[in-house]
Design a protein around this motif. Structure first.
Motif, mmCIF file in Angstrom:
data_model
loop_
_atom_site.group_PDB
_atom_site.id
_atom_site.type_symbol
_atom_site.label_atom_id
_atom_site.label_comp_id
_atom_site.label_asym_id
_atom_site.label_seq_id
_atom_site.Cartn_x
_atom_site.Cartn_y
_atom_site.Cartn_z
ATOM 1 N N VAL A 161 0.840 -1.201 0.000
ATOM 2 C CA VAL A 161 0.000 0.000 0.000
ATOM 3 C C VAL A 161 0.872 1.247 0.000
ATOM 4 C CG1 VAL A 161 -1.666 1.326 1.353
ATOM 5 C CG2 VAL A 161 -1.963 -1.146 1.093
ATOM 6 N N ASP A 162 1.925 1.253 0.822
ATOM 7 C CA ASP A 162 2.839 2.400 0.857
ATOM 8 C C ASP A 162 3.536 2.584 -0.487
ATOM 9 O OD1 ASP A 162 2.141 2.792 3.480
ATOM 10 O OD2 ASP A 162 3.935 1.820 4.306
ATOM 11 N N ARG A 165 1.150 4.149 -2.926
ATOM 12 C CA ARG A 165 0.896 5.547 -2.570
ATOM 13 C C ARG A 165 2.053 6.440 -3.030
ATOM 14 N NH1 ARG A 165 0.625 4.981 2.502
ATOM 15 N NH2 ARG A 165 -1.653 4.777 2.664
ATOM 16 N N SER A 166 3.274 6.000 -2.792
ATOM 17 C CA SER A 166 4.426 6.840 -3.108
ATOM 18 C C SER A 166 4.792 6.820 -4.594
ATOM 19 C CB SER A 166 5.631 6.394 -2.281
ATOM 20 O OG SER A 166 5.964 5.049 -2.563
ATOM 21 N N LEU A 170 -1.705 6.500 -5.244
ATOM 22 C CA LEU A 170 -2.987 5.871 -4.921
ATOM 23 C C LEU A 170 -3.231 5.951 -3.417
ATOM 24 C CD1 LEU A 170 -2.658 2.688 -7.159
ATOM 25 C CD2 LEU A 170 -3.546 4.945 -7.774
ATOM 26 N N GLU A 171 -4.322 6.602 -3.035
ATOM 27 C CA GLU A 171 -4.615 6.809 -1.624
ATOM 28 C C GLU A 171 -5.745 5.928 -1.113
ATOM 29 O OE1 GLU A 171 -2.963 8.563 0.437
ATOM 30 O OE2 GLU A 171 -1.639 9.713 -0.886
ATOM 31 N N THR A 172 -6.741 5.657 -1.937
ATOM 32 C CA THR A 172 -7.930 4.944 -1.475
ATOM 33 C C THR A 172 -8.000 3.536 -2.073
ATOM 34 O OG1 THR A 172 -9.345 5.686 -3.302
ATOM 35 C CG2 THR A 172 -9.134 7.153 -1.388
ATOM 36 N N GLU A 175 -9.164 3.628 -5.689
ATOM 37 C CA GLU A 175 -8.086 3.972 -6.614
ATOM 38 C C GLU A 175 -7.185 2.765 -6.879
ATOM 39 O OE1 GLU A 175 -7.464 8.752 -5.653
ATOM 40 O OE2 GLU A 175 -6.289 7.230 -4.566
ATOM 41 N N ARG A 176 -6.933 1.998 -5.834
ATOM 42 C CA ARG A 176 -6.101 0.814 -6.016
ATOM 43 C C ARG A 176 -6.811 -0.233 -6.867
ATOM 44 N NH1 ARG A 176 -4.757 2.065 -0.563
ATOM 45 N NH2 ARG A 176 -6.287 0.581 0.251
#
Length: 228
Positions: A161-162, A165-166, A170-172, A175-176
């Motif tokens: 997940v990290d 995001r980086s 993708l935050e939610t 979105e993923r």
């Protein structure tokens, strides 16, 4: 005269040896041709699309057209030993098998690119080789051996997940999910859960899986389409 006789005898002996070798080669070629009807290995020699991190796989891709150009592979119905290139997935008449040599080569490439950060690649390669050697030793000793490999896809761990995001912003979860389908090409449209991997491993270690061996089992939401 003696030298000529010795020469003629040598030539005759060599001719006989060559004839025997030719007959042996003829028999071997016949065996190889029979085997080629059942098992064949595909090894691509094409370059990656520099604008996309994934391999092109659409039916109008030049890579797919090149595979189909000779008319051999679309009609092939044996076992197709291959790597993870998506351009082979349209060859649905063949039974697809994952090539261990390609897998080890890919793992070595990952490890060499970032030795400190990708230690898992070396660990998986070592596990594969240990399993292979154990299975070979068991077969030589006429013993049964159970050796399987579970290949996870995108699993929803904190590290994954990290990373998304980086690197992909993708935050939610929504979105993923969209990214999994559109970018990662995962038909399940989501990341896997750790317990789904654990469940497969627990099954393979159980008595119910006592007849399952020698398999590379992908738990990746359909990312590598080896059957459909």
């Amino acid at each position: 005269m003696r030298l000529l006789a010795d020469r003629d005898a040598t030539i005759a002996a060599q001719a006989g040896t060559i004839t025997e070798q030719a007959r042996l080669i003829e028999r071997l070629v016949g065996q190889v041709e029979q085997l080629a009807d059942r098992v064949c290995e595909l090894d691509r020699r094409v370059g990656k699309d520099s604008t996309n991190s994934s391999w092109p796989s659409s039916s109008d891709s030049p890579y797919t057209k090149a595979i189909d150009a000779g008319g051999i592979w679309p009609a092939f119905t044996g076992v197709l030993m291959r790597d993870g290139y998506h351009g082979y997935t349209h060859l649905t008449q063949a039974l697809h098998a994952w090539c261990g040599a390609h897998t080890l080569r890919d793992l070595r490439s990952i490890q060499d690119g970032d030795p400190a950060g990708q230690v898992w690649a070396d660990a998986i390669a070592t596990t594969l080789l240990d399993a292979h050697h154990a299975a070979c030793d068991a077969r030589d000793a006429r013993q049964s051996a159970l050796a399987n490999m579970v290949a996870p896809g995108w699993i929803e761990t904190q590290n994954a997940v990290d990373y998304l995001r980086s690197n992909a912003g993708l935050e939610t979860e929504d979105e993923r999910r969209a990214w999994m389908l559109d970018n990662a090409r995962v038909p399940a449209t989501r990341m896997g859960r750790p317990e789904e991997i654990a469940s497969m491993i627990a099954y393979l270690c159980s008595a119910q899986a006592g007849y399952v061996t020698g398999n590379w089992i992908e738990v990746d939401g359909g990312h590598h389409r080896s059957a459909f």
